[in-house]
Every structure is written in structure tokens, then in C-alpha cells.
Design a protein around this motif. Structure first.
Motif, PDB file in Angstrom:
ATOM      1  N   TYR A  34       0.808  -1.217   0.000  1.00 44.74           N
ATOM      2  CA  TYR A  34       0.000   0.000   0.000  1.00 44.74           C
ATOM      3  C   TYR A  34       0.844   1.271   0.000  1.00 44.74           C
ATOM      4  N   HIS A  36       2.389   4.648  -0.715  1.00 44.58           N
ATOM      5  CA  HIS A  36       1.934   5.716  -1.609  1.00 44.58           C
ATOM      6  C   HIS A  36       3.090   6.586  -2.095  1.00 44.58           C
ATOM      7  N   VAL A 172      -5.730  -2.166   6.340  1.00 38.45           N
ATOM      8  CA  VAL A 172      -6.120  -2.473   4.965  1.00 38.45           C
ATOM      9  C   VAL A 172      -7.055  -3.680   4.986  1.00 38.45           C
ATOM     10  N   TYR A 203      -6.416   2.763   5.205  1.00 41.01           N
ATOM     11  CA  TYR A 203      -5.834   2.615   3.875  1.00 41.01           C
ATOM     12  C   TYR A 203      -6.581   3.525   2.905  1.00 41.01           C
ATOM     13  N   HIS A 204      -5.814   4.213   2.051  1.00 40.77           N
ATOM     14  CA  HIS A 204      -6.414   5.046   1.012  1.00 40.77           C
ATOM     15  C   HIS A 204      -5.812   4.682  -0.342  1.00 40.77           C
ATOM     16  N   THR A 205      -6.438   5.166  -1.381  1.00 43.04           N
ATOM     17  CA  THR A 205      -6.032   4.792  -2.743  1.00 43.04           C
ATOM     18  C   THR A 205      -5.339   5.935  -3.480  1.00 43.04           C
ATOM     19  N   ALA A 225     -10.888   1.687  -0.132  1.00 41.14           N
ATOM     20  CA  ALA A 225     -10.359   2.467   0.986  1.00 41.14           C
ATOM     21  C   ALA A 225     -11.093   2.077   2.267  1.00 41.14           C
TER      22      ALA A 225
END
Length: 251
Positions: A34, A36, A172, A203-205, A225
Motif C-alpha cells: 500500500y 503511496h 487495509v 488505507y487510502h487509494t 479504501a
């Protein structure tokens, strides 16, 4: 001394207490599913930046950092421990609050040369933000391609030396949200005596476009997310583990 730097951010608000000047170092051995910031992975990327340049950039906006300070994140900051020592030595001369945001992956309990340098660094570090990805060794390898024994040993090292620490954990769906492991994570954290805060992050995208731009397959492209409501519930599981450990230690 120069450090290999990915970028500098003048007004960071999620990288420690207050508004902070944030140094993103280049290079990381972790390959978190994950992550980023995949653009910080390459060890030979970024540019070489002098300590003096960073201090000059900090001083230009110093008034904004009166309740904050300087954070080094990445990438993996502890890959450049000599640079950090020089940077933080200069920062402390100027009465600047110093923070390291790290995965702890470089720590090896038997590496006496590294530990001697870390001992120096920790004396001029006001806060360590340690990101524990997963408490289970095998699942940690699946998630990051790296073992977690050194990371957990680093957490204990910080506790033994009473270095103020924030623990971070990203939740996540299907990867790091299992209550059994979250409780075990909390139980481990409960044995650390320097814990100042626990950040459980959803968790983000937002990193997906970077992977597309870099031509890297994003393993979690179909993972949604995490909602804030679910994160609050998962944090409570971790807190239950912390409470249990501390209750046992009082007995």
C-alpha cells in the motif's frame, strides 16, 4: 554532509506534532503493497542535498514551525544515519524539534556499529514515529517483502532507551485488519514503555496514479479504501491488547 533526498515539503501537518518542515529521503528496501511513495524506492534516485540547504529552507519559514519542527521521512531515513546525525545536530543547535518517521527495517540487534550511531542519533531525536506494518512474521513478508524481527527489535530498543515514540499502523481490508493480529499487535505495544501515541490509519487509494505513472503494478487496485468508522473499531482492538499487557505487567 549531503543526503540523498527525494523532496522537501514546507508545511507538513501529518508528520508529527504541529506544522513541520518535512524531508523525504530517497531509497527504501521495503516494498509495502500500500506504499503511496513508490517513487522513493530507488536507492540511486533523488538528488544530493547539503544540511545547510535544508536549514536555510527551514529558517525561511521558521515562524510557522513554532509548535512543530523538522521531520525526516521517506523512503527510509535510517539508511542515511550519518546524514541524520549531522542534520539533527545542527537542528538542536537551533532549538528545533526533531522527528524521524521510519519503518525500522535497517535495525539489526547484532550490528554494534549501527547501534553506536543510533545511540548518538537518538540523543538528538525528540520523537520517533515507527510504522509497524504487521505483527505476524509471515504476513509481514507477504505485505512488504521484508521480515519484521528487526522492526520489533527496534521498537524494543527505543523503549529501552526511553526515546519518545508514536506507533503507526495502516489498516487495509483483508491484509491488516484481522482482529487476532491487531490484538497481538496491541499486546506487543503494551510492553513498550515509551509510547506517546497510537495512530491507526485508514488505507487510502491516493497512491494509485503514481504506480500508473511509474509503470508499476499496483497490487491493491481492487481493494477499497478503509472507512473511518471501521478504523475506530480496529483501533479499539489494538487498545484492548495494550490494556491486557499492561494489566499483566502490574500483577
Amino acid at each position: 554532509m549531503s543526503g540523498r533526498i527525494h523532496s522537501l515539503e514546507s508545511f507538513g501537518t501529518v508528520d508529527g506534532p504541529g506544522v513541520r518542515f518535512v524531508v523525504f529521503v530517497q531509497g527504501c528496501p521495503m516494498r509495502c503493497a500500500y506504499c503511496h511513495n513508490p517513487d522513493t524506492w530507488a536507492m540511486n534516485g533523488g538528488r544530493m542535498v547539503e544540511v545547510s540547504e535544508i536549514m536555510e529552507a527551514y529558517e525561511r519559514n521558521r515562524s510557522f514551525y513554532k509548535d512543530g519542527g523538522l521531520t525526516v521521512t521517506g523512503g527510509e531515513p535510517l539508511l542515511q544515519v550519518d546524514f541524520l546525525i549531522e542534520l539533527f545536530t545542527e537542528a538542536k543547535k537551533r532549538d528545533i524539534h526533531t522527528c524521524i518517521d521510519t519503518s525500522g527495517i535497517v535495525f539489526k540487534p547484532n550490528n554494534t556499529a549501527l547501534i553506536e550511531k543510533l545511540d548518538v542519533l537518538m540523543k538528538i531525536t525528540d520523537l520517533v514515529m515507527l510504522d509497524i506494518k504487521h505483527i505476524d512474521p509471515e504476513k509481514h513478508k507477504e505485505l512488504t517483502s521484508q521480515p519484521n524481527d528487526g522492526i520489533l527489535a527496534f521498537a524494543q530498543y527505543l523503549s529501552d532507551r526511553d526515546v519518545p515514540m508514536w506507533i503507526r499502523h495502516v489498516v487495509v481490508s483483508g491484509l491488516t485488519d484481522d482482529d487476532e493480529y491487531l490484538y497481538k499487535l496491541g499486546y506487543f505495544i503494551g510492553g513498550l514503555h515509551n509510547l506517546k501515541a497510537l495512530d491507526v490509519l485508514p488505507y487510502h487509494t491516493m497512491g494509485k496514479p503514481k504506480y500508473e505513472k511509474l509503470g508499476i503494478d499496483y497490487k491493491l487496485k481492487d481493494v477499497p479504501a478503509m472507512s473511518q468508522k471501521d478504523v475506530i473499531e480496529k483501533k479499539e482492538v489494538i487498545l484492548n491488547g495494550i490494556r491486557k499487557r499492561r494489566e499483566e505487567e502490574k500483577e
